[in-house]
Design a protein around this motif. Structure first.
Motif, PDB file in Angstrom:
ATOM      1  N   SER A   2     -15.524  -2.606   0.454  1.00 18.14           N
ATOM      2  CA  SER A   2     -14.231  -1.937   0.551  1.00 18.14           C
ATOM      3  C   SER A   2     -13.993  -1.467   1.975  1.00 18.14           C
ATOM      4  N   GLU A   3     -12.728  -1.195   2.286  1.00 21.60           N
ATOM      5  CA  GLU A   3     -12.404  -0.693   3.621  1.00 21.60           C
ATOM      6  C   GLU A   3     -13.130   0.621   3.900  1.00 21.60           C
ATOM      7  N   ARG A   4     -13.147   1.506   2.902  1.00 25.86           N
ATOM      8  CA  ARG A   4     -13.808   2.804   3.102  1.00 25.86           C
ATOM      9  C   ARG A   4     -15.298   2.610   3.382  1.00 25.86           C
ATOM     10  N   ALA A   5     -15.927   1.719   2.648  1.00 25.60           N
ATOM     11  CA  ALA A   5     -17.354   1.459   2.858  1.00 25.60           C
ATOM     12  C   ALA A   5     -17.597   0.838   4.231  1.00 25.60           C
ATOM     13  N   ALA A   6     -16.687  -0.035   4.673  1.00 22.58           N
ATOM     14  CA  ALA A   6     -16.840  -0.679   5.984  1.00 22.58           C
ATOM     15  C   ALA A   6     -16.761   0.339   7.105  1.00 22.58           C
ATOM     16  N   VAL A   7     -15.821   1.283   6.997  1.00 23.73           N
ATOM     17  CA  VAL A   7     -15.704   2.314   8.033  1.00 23.73           C
ATOM     18  C   VAL A   7     -16.921   3.236   7.994  1.00 23.73           C
ATOM     19  N   ALA A   8     -17.388   3.568   6.787  1.00 24.00           N
ATOM     20  CA  ALA A   8     -18.574   4.420   6.665  1.00 24.00           C
ATOM     21  C   ALA A   8     -19.789   3.745   7.299  1.00 24.00           C
ATOM     22  N   ALA A   9     -19.921   2.437   7.110  1.00 21.36           N
ATOM     23  CA  ALA A   9     -21.042   1.706   7.705  1.00 21.36           C
ATOM     24  C   ALA A   9     -20.938   1.708   9.229  1.00 21.36           C
ATOM     25  N   PHE A  10     -19.722   1.563   9.733  1.00 20.80           N
ATOM     26  CA  PHE A  10     -19.508   1.625  11.184  1.00 20.80           C
ATOM     27  C   PHE A  10     -19.936   2.991  11.714  1.00 20.80           C
ATOM     28  N   ARG A  11     -19.514   4.057  11.047  1.00 23.75           N
ATOM     29  CA  ARG A  11     -19.878   5.398  11.491  1.00 23.75           C
ATOM     30  C   ARG A  11     -21.395   5.594  11.454  1.00 23.75           C
ATOM     31  N   ARG A  12     -22.020   5.150  10.376  1.00 24.10           N
ATOM     32  CA  ARG A  12     -23.473   5.297  10.264  1.00 24.10           C
ATOM     33  C   ARG A  12     -24.200   4.569  11.380  1.00 24.10           C
ATOM     34  N   SER A  13     -23.672   3.401  11.756  1.00 27.14           N
ATOM     35  CA  SER A  13     -24.327   2.619  12.819  1.00 27.14           C
ATOM     36  C   SER A  13     -24.316   3.352  14.154  1.00 27.14           C
ATOM     37  N   LEU A  14     -23.383   4.298  14.293  1.00 29.22           N
ATOM     38  CA  LEU A  14     -23.274   5.058  15.538  1.00 29.22           C
ATOM     39  C   LEU A  14     -23.805   6.482  15.400  1.00 29.22           C
ATOM     40  N   GLY A  15     -24.227   6.841  14.194  1.00 25.50           N
ATOM     41  CA  GLY A  15     -24.689   8.204  13.972  1.00 25.50           C
ATOM     42  C   GLY A  15     -23.571   9.223  13.996  1.00 25.50           C
ATOM     43  N   LEU A  16     -22.379   8.812  13.581  1.00 24.87           N
ATOM     44  CA  LEU A  16     -21.216   9.699  13.590  1.00 24.87           C
ATOM     45  C   LEU A  16     -20.869  10.142  12.175  1.00 24.87           C
ATOM     46  N   ASP A  17     -20.682  11.431  12.006  1.00 21.69           N
ATOM     47  CA  ASP A  17     -20.220  11.943  10.714  1.00 21.69           C
ATOM     48  C   ASP A  17     -18.730  11.696  10.525  1.00 21.69           C
ATOM     49  N   SER A  18     -17.999  11.597  11.637  1.00 19.67           N
ATOM     50  CA  SER A  18     -16.541  11.442  11.539  1.00 19.67           C
ATOM     51  C   SER A  18     -16.002  10.721  12.759  1.00 19.67           C
ATOM     52  N   LEU A  19     -14.734  10.324  12.662  1.00 17.65           N
ATOM     53  CA  LEU A  19     -13.984   9.721  13.763  1.00 17.65           C
ATOM     54  C   LEU A  19     -12.842  10.664  14.140  1.00 17.65           C
ATOM     55  N   ILE A  20     -12.367  10.538  15.365  1.00 15.75           N
ATOM     56  CA  ILE A  20     -11.154  11.230  15.796  1.00 15.75           C
ATOM     57  C   ILE A  20     -10.191  10.172  16.306  1.00 15.75           C
ATOM     58  N   ASP A  21      -9.033  10.096  15.687  1.00 13.87           N
ATOM     59  CA  ASP A  21      -8.034   9.057  15.980  1.00 13.87           C
ATOM     60  C   ASP A  21      -6.821   9.735  16.622  1.00 13.87           C
ATOM     61  N   VAL A  22      -6.602   9.475  17.901  1.00 13.20           N
ATOM     62  CA  VAL A  22      -5.546  10.188  18.638  1.00 13.20           C
ATOM     63  C   VAL A  22      -4.193   9.491  18.576  1.00 13.20           C
ATOM     64  N   HIS A  23      -4.087   8.376  17.855  1.00 16.61           N
ATOM     65  CA  HIS A  23      -2.821   7.637  17.833  1.00 16.61           C
ATOM     66  C   HIS A  23      -2.528   7.187  16.402  1.00 16.61           C
ATOM     67  N   THR A  24      -2.094   8.150  15.589  1.00 18.67           N
ATOM     68  CA  THR A  24      -1.645   7.860  14.230  1.00 18.67           C
ATOM     69  C   THR A  24      -0.245   8.430  14.054  1.00 18.67           C
ATOM     70  N   HIS A  25       0.512   7.829  13.157  1.00 16.88           N
ATOM     71  CA  HIS A  25       1.925   8.195  13.011  1.00 16.88           C
ATOM     72  C   HIS A  25       2.204   8.884  11.679  1.00 16.88           C
ATOM     73  N   PHE A  26       2.699  10.101  11.779  1.00 12.88           N
ATOM     74  CA  PHE A  26       3.293  10.800  10.642  1.00 12.88           C
ATOM     75  C   PHE A  26       4.615  11.358  11.137  1.00 12.88           C
ATOM     76  N   MET A  27       5.653  11.196  10.354  1.00 19.59           N
ATOM     77  CA  MET A  27       6.986  11.633  10.758  1.00 19.59           C
ATOM     78  C   MET A  27       7.825  11.831   9.501  1.00 19.59           C
ATOM     79  N   PRO A  28       9.022  12.400   9.638  1.00 19.41           N
ATOM     80  CA  PRO A  28       9.861  12.581   8.448  1.00 19.41           C
ATOM     81  C   PRO A  28      10.042  11.269   7.690  1.00 19.41           C
ATOM     82  N   GLU A  29      10.020  11.346   6.365  1.00 22.96           N
ATOM     83  CA  GLU A  29      10.022  10.146   5.544  1.00 22.96           C
ATOM     84  C   GLU A  29      11.209   9.226   5.828  1.00 22.96           C
TER      85      GLU A  29
END
Length: 290
Positions: A2-29
């Motif tokens: 799954s996508e969630r498992a793939a991202v978790a595996a990526f994080r584990r490979s780097l020893g990261l508990d989390s990611l910080i994403d500085v370019h995501t979009h949320f705006m009025p619907e």
């Protein structure tokens, strides 16, 4: 996997508990629906088929991002005409208040009162700004923005700026206007979105000249982007040398591929786990004191 498992595996490979994403979009619907309609129609500023991968209601999008282990993200929003910025900033302030893991984001437009809008947004607690020269169609060196850039340089608040000429050039995209801006405001903490795609090397040069300039990785190195604007492999050592000033960005939810693809594309650069850890977490944690 799954996508969630793939991202978790990526994080584990780097020893990261989390990611910080500085370019995501949320705006009025209503505005986001218009943005998606523009992508669906492959509008003039898009120029190609662009299916939205994460078209969902706001709560579901938040759940997806958090499920990927993204501990902090932005609500990048931008006006395409005068008179929008203040209301967008008010919406963003409310969104940040009810979304503690969102880095309070604001924006501006080249119009009378832009300085007041930015001063007001800073007073509301804005921690990062978005400037979209392609969509806004304004010159970053417009005198109407003199106060804006002065405030942002003085406060050190980052401004994520779409200033490269991808996916299609506009009147004021490209390195020239930004070079002129930085010559006047060398302390500006400007984050070049998309690594400056497709003028990668020119924007790398600006980051090398101006020590507070940073870059985000949004869409860079993915198959989707490489087919149209490949990153020059000879420039990878320069990107490695700027490893403490590169930030993870993805353009979620407005991407035409799965979120893990963006991470695996960075992995394929061969720049190594230390560089990836810095890009995907540590640099942004330091920038935003997280």
């Amino acid at each position: 996997m799954s996508e969630r498992a793939a991202v978790a595996a990526f994080r584990r490979s780097l020893g990261l508990d989390s990611l910080i994403d500085v370019h995501t979009h949320f705006m009025p619907e209503r505005l986001l629906a218009k943005v998606w309609a523009y992508f669906d129609a492959a509008g003039p500023l898009v120029g190609r088929r662009w299916p939205i991968a994460y078209r969902a209601a706001e709560k579901e999008r938040l759940d997806v991002l958090r499920g990927f282990g993204v501990s902090a993200f932005t609500s990048m929003l931008y006006p395409h005409k005068p008179g929008m910025a203040r209301s967008l900033n008010d919406w963003a302030a409310e969104f940040a208040a009810r979304t503690p893991d969102c880095l309070h984001t604001a924006t501006f437009f080249a119009e009378p009162g832009a300085g007041q809008d930015v001063r007001r947004a800073l007073g509301q607690g804005a921690r990062v700004f978005k400037c979209h020269l392609q969509v806004g169609g304004f010159d970053p060196n417009d005198p109407l923005l003199d106060e804006v850039w002065g405030l942002l340089a003085e406060t050190g608040v980052p401004v994520v700026t779409h200033c490269g000429s991808g996916p299609v050039p506009a009147a004021f995209t490209g390195p020239g206007p930004i070079a002129a801006l930085l010559a006047r405001h060398p302390r500006l903490r400007l984050v070049v979105a998309h690594l400056g795609m497709p003028e990668y090397e020119e924007f790398l040069g600006l980051a090398e000249r101006f020590g507070r300039v940073m870059l985000d990785t949004t869409m860079a190195f993915t198959d989707f982007s490489e087919s149209a604007a490949p990153f020059p492999r000879a420039a990878l050592p320069r990107l490695a040398d700027l490893g403490d000033r590169v930030l993870l960005g993805t353009d979620f939810p407005n991407i035409p591929y799965a979120y893990p693809d963006a991470l695996h594309a960075l992995e394929r650069t061969g720049l190594g786990p230390a560089w990836l850890r810095a890009v995907c977490h540590d640099n942004a944690a330091r920038l935003f004191a997280l």
